[in-house]
Design a protein around this motif. Sequence first.
Motif, mmCIF file in Angstrom:
data_model
loop_
_atom_site.group_PDB
_atom_site.id
_atom_site.type_symbol
_atom_site.label_atom_id
_atom_site.label_comp_id
_atom_site.label_asym_id
_atom_site.label_seq_id
_atom_site.Cartn_x
_atom_site.Cartn_y
_atom_site.Cartn_z
ATOM 1 N N HIS A 133 -17.909 99.799 -3.891
ATOM 2 C CA HIS A 133 -17.757 100.220 -2.498
ATOM 3 C C HIS A 133 -16.391 99.817 -1.930
ATOM 4 O O HIS A 133 -15.880 100.470 -1.029
ATOM 5 C CB HIS A 133 -18.909 99.685 -1.639
ATOM 6 C CG HIS A 133 -18.948 98.197 -1.508
ATOM 7 N ND1 HIS A 133 -19.507 97.388 -2.460
ATOM 8 C CD2 HIS A 133 -18.480 97.383 -0.530
ATOM 9 C CE1 HIS A 133 -19.398 96.135 -2.091
ATOM 10 N NE2 HIS A 133 -18.772 96.094 -0.929
ATOM 11 N N GLN A 134 -15.784 98.763 -2.470
ATOM 12 C CA GLN A 134 -14.439 98.386 -2.028
ATOM 13 C C GLN A 134 -13.419 99.418 -2.502
ATOM 14 O O GLN A 134 -12.504 99.781 -1.767
ATOM 15 C CB GLN A 134 -14.068 97.008 -2.557
ATOM 16 C CG GLN A 134 -14.848 95.894 -1.917
ATOM 17 C CD GLN A 134 -14.628 94.594 -2.643
ATOM 18 O OE1 GLN A 134 -14.957 94.487 -3.823
ATOM 19 N NE2 GLN A 134 -14.052 93.645 -1.940
ATOM 20 N N VAL A 135 -13.581 99.879 -3.735
ATOM 21 C CA VAL A 135 -12.678 100.899 -4.267
ATOM 22 C C VAL A 135 -12.835 102.201 -3.476
ATOM 23 O O VAL A 135 -11.841 102.846 -3.109
ATOM 24 C CB VAL A 135 -12.925 101.127 -5.779
ATOM 25 C CG1 VAL A 135 -12.056 102.256 -6.303
ATOM 26 C CG2 VAL A 135 -12.696 99.840 -6.556
ATOM 27 N N LEU A 136 -14.084 102.579 -3.180
ATOM 28 C CA LEU A 136 -14.300 103.791 -2.388
ATOM 29 C C LEU A 136 -13.734 103.650 -0.980
ATOM 30 O O LEU A 136 -13.169 104.607 -0.425
ATOM 31 C CB LEU A 136 -15.792 104.128 -2.328
ATOM 32 C CG LEU A 136 -16.405 104.664 -3.618
ATOM 33 C CD1 LEU A 136 -17.900 104.929 -3.427
ATOM 34 C CD2 LEU A 136 -15.698 105.921 -4.085
ATOM 35 N N GLY A 137 -13.848 102.466 -0.404
ATOM 36 C CA GLY A 137 -13.259 102.224 0.911
ATOM 37 C C GLY A 137 -11.739 102.355 0.873
ATOM 38 O O GLY A 137 -11.125 102.930 1.779
ATOM 39 N N PHE A 138 -11.138 101.835 -0.183
ATOM 40 C CA PHE A 138 -9.685 101.949 -0.344
ATOM 41 C C PHE A 138 -9.282 103.417 -0.498
ATOM 42 O O PHE A 138 -8.318 103.873 0.120
ATOM 43 C CB PHE A 138 -9.216 101.139 -1.551
ATOM 44 C CG PHE A 138 -7.763 101.282 -1.833
ATOM 45 C CD1 PHE A 138 -6.813 100.667 -1.027
ATOM 46 C CD2 PHE A 138 -7.316 102.032 -2.916
ATOM 47 C CE1 PHE A 138 -5.457 100.801 -1.279
ATOM 48 C CE2 PHE A 138 -5.969 102.176 -3.179
ATOM 49 C CZ PHE A 138 -5.033 101.557 -2.361
ATOM 50 N N VAL A 139 -10.041 104.160 -1.312
ATOM 51 C CA VAL A 139 -9.753 105.589 -1.497
ATOM 52 C C VAL A 139 -9.859 106.323 -0.165
ATOM 53 O O VAL A 139 -9.008 107.165 0.166
ATOM 54 C CB VAL A 139 -10.688 106.204 -2.566
ATOM 55 C CG1 VAL A 139 -10.636 107.720 -2.547
ATOM 56 C CG2 VAL A 139 -10.334 105.667 -3.945
ATOM 57 N N ALA A 140 -10.884 105.992 0.628
ATOM 58 C CA ALA A 140 -11.029 106.628 1.938
ATOM 59 C C ALA A 140 -9.867 106.277 2.862
ATOM 60 O O ALA A 140 -9.429 107.114 3.659
ATOM 61 C CB ALA A 140 -12.352 106.202 2.576
ATOM 62 N N ALA A 141 -9.354 105.070 2.742
ATOM 63 C CA ALA A 141 -8.235 104.655 3.598
ATOM 64 C C ALA A 141 -6.906 105.247 3.153
ATOM 65 O O ALA A 141 -6.052 105.570 3.978
ATOM 66 C CB ALA A 141 -8.144 103.130 3.621
ATOM 67 N N VAL A 142 -6.708 105.386 1.840
ATOM 68 C CA VAL A 142 -5.409 105.815 1.330
ATOM 69 C C VAL A 142 -5.286 107.353 1.258
ATOM 70 O O VAL A 142 -4.168 107.869 1.258
ATOM 71 C CB VAL A 142 -5.123 105.149 -0.037
ATOM 72 C CG1 VAL A 142 -5.815 105.849 -1.176
ATOM 73 C CG2 VAL A 142 -3.645 105.058 -0.288
ATOM 74 N N THR A 143 -6.400 108.055 1.248
ATOM 75 C CA THR A 143 -6.335 109.518 1.125
ATOM 76 C C THR A 143 -5.555 110.169 2.271
ATOM 77 O O THR A 143 -4.666 110.989 2.015
ATOM 78 C CB THR A 143 -7.744 110.114 0.993
ATOM 79 O OG1 THR A 143 -8.328 109.611 -0.216
ATOM 80 C CG2 THR A 143 -7.705 111.633 0.936
ATOM 81 N N PRO A 144 -5.817 109.842 3.537
ATOM 82 C CA PRO A 144 -5.006 110.462 4.603
ATOM 83 C C PRO A 144 -3.515 110.131 4.486
ATOM 84 O O PRO A 144 -2.670 110.980 4.762
ATOM 85 C CB PRO A 144 -5.584 109.882 5.896
ATOM 86 C CG PRO A 144 -6.919 109.347 5.536
ATOM 87 C CD PRO A 144 -6.867 108.991 4.085
ATOM 88 N N LEU A 145 -3.212 108.900 4.058
ATOM 89 C CA LEU A 145 -1.806 108.528 3.881
ATOM 90 C C LEU A 145 -1.152 109.333 2.774
ATOM 91 O O LEU A 145 0.028 109.679 2.841
ATOM 92 C CB LEU A 145 -1.686 107.036 3.576
ATOM 93 C CG LEU A 145 -2.153 106.090 4.671
ATOM 94 C CD1 LEU A 145 -2.156 104.659 4.167
ATOM 95 C CD2 LEU A 145 -1.290 106.245 5.902
ATOM 96 N N THR A 146 -1.910 109.618 1.744
ATOM 97 C CA THR A 146 -1.394 110.386 0.612
ATOM 98 C C THR A 146 -1.171 111.846 0.994
ATOM 99 O O THR A 146 -0.250 112.488 0.476
ATOM 100 C CB THR A 146 -2.382 110.289 -0.575
ATOM 101 O OG1 THR A 146 -2.586 108.909 -0.879
ATOM 102 C CG2 THR A 146 -1.863 111.005 -1.800
ATOM 103 N N LEU A 147 -1.986 112.351 1.903
ATOM 104 C CA LEU A 147 -1.883 113.761 2.293
ATOM 105 C C LEU A 147 -0.755 114.045 3.282
ATOM 106 O O LEU A 147 -0.398 115.202 3.493
ATOM 107 C CB LEU A 147 -3.218 114.236 2.881
ATOM 108 C CG LEU A 147 -4.395 114.236 1.906
ATOM 109 C CD1 LEU A 147 -5.686 114.608 2.625
ATOM 110 C CD2 LEU A 147 -4.133 115.174 0.735
#
Length: 164
Positions: free
Chosen positions: A4-18
């Motif tokens: 769940h920490q990895v998924l939280g990180f992915v959720a946080a970094v996805t908008p920055l990546t886009l």
Amino acid sequence: MQWHQVLGFVAAVTPLTLIPGTSLTLVTQQVIAGSRSDGVRATFGSACGLLVHATFAAVGLSALVMSSARALTAVKLLGGIYVIWLGVTTWRSTRRSVEPTAARRWRLSWARLGGFGQGLWSNVLNPKAASVYLTLVPQFLISSRPIAPQIATLALAHMAVVLV
């Protein structure tokens, strides 16, 4: 590290990546001047640049750059110059049939590395990527566990976001 920490990180970094930036500019330039496969190589290079930032974060260099105003300014300037240079070389490549030797003369020294090398450098020189590993990554780390494997896990998840 919990899933769940990895998924939280992915959720946080996805908008920055886009958010469009240096990497998107480079991939667009590679596709326009070369081919789709050149754009794919630039994307892979950009994703591998995240590993460089993750390594810097694991050994504490990101914190050093972010805490030094001069070092951060130098990274920002290099990144800005690189984006401007991408625009200039893309514009000049449209005139390649008219001035083939002039277009080759204006290439960055690492342009010979191809899309992958340019993608790698565009991400390594990107202060946005460095700040992700300085400010965002620590929020997902468990201090009682070894830090480097956790940063590596998050960097691989970040690479997956970039490549998808």
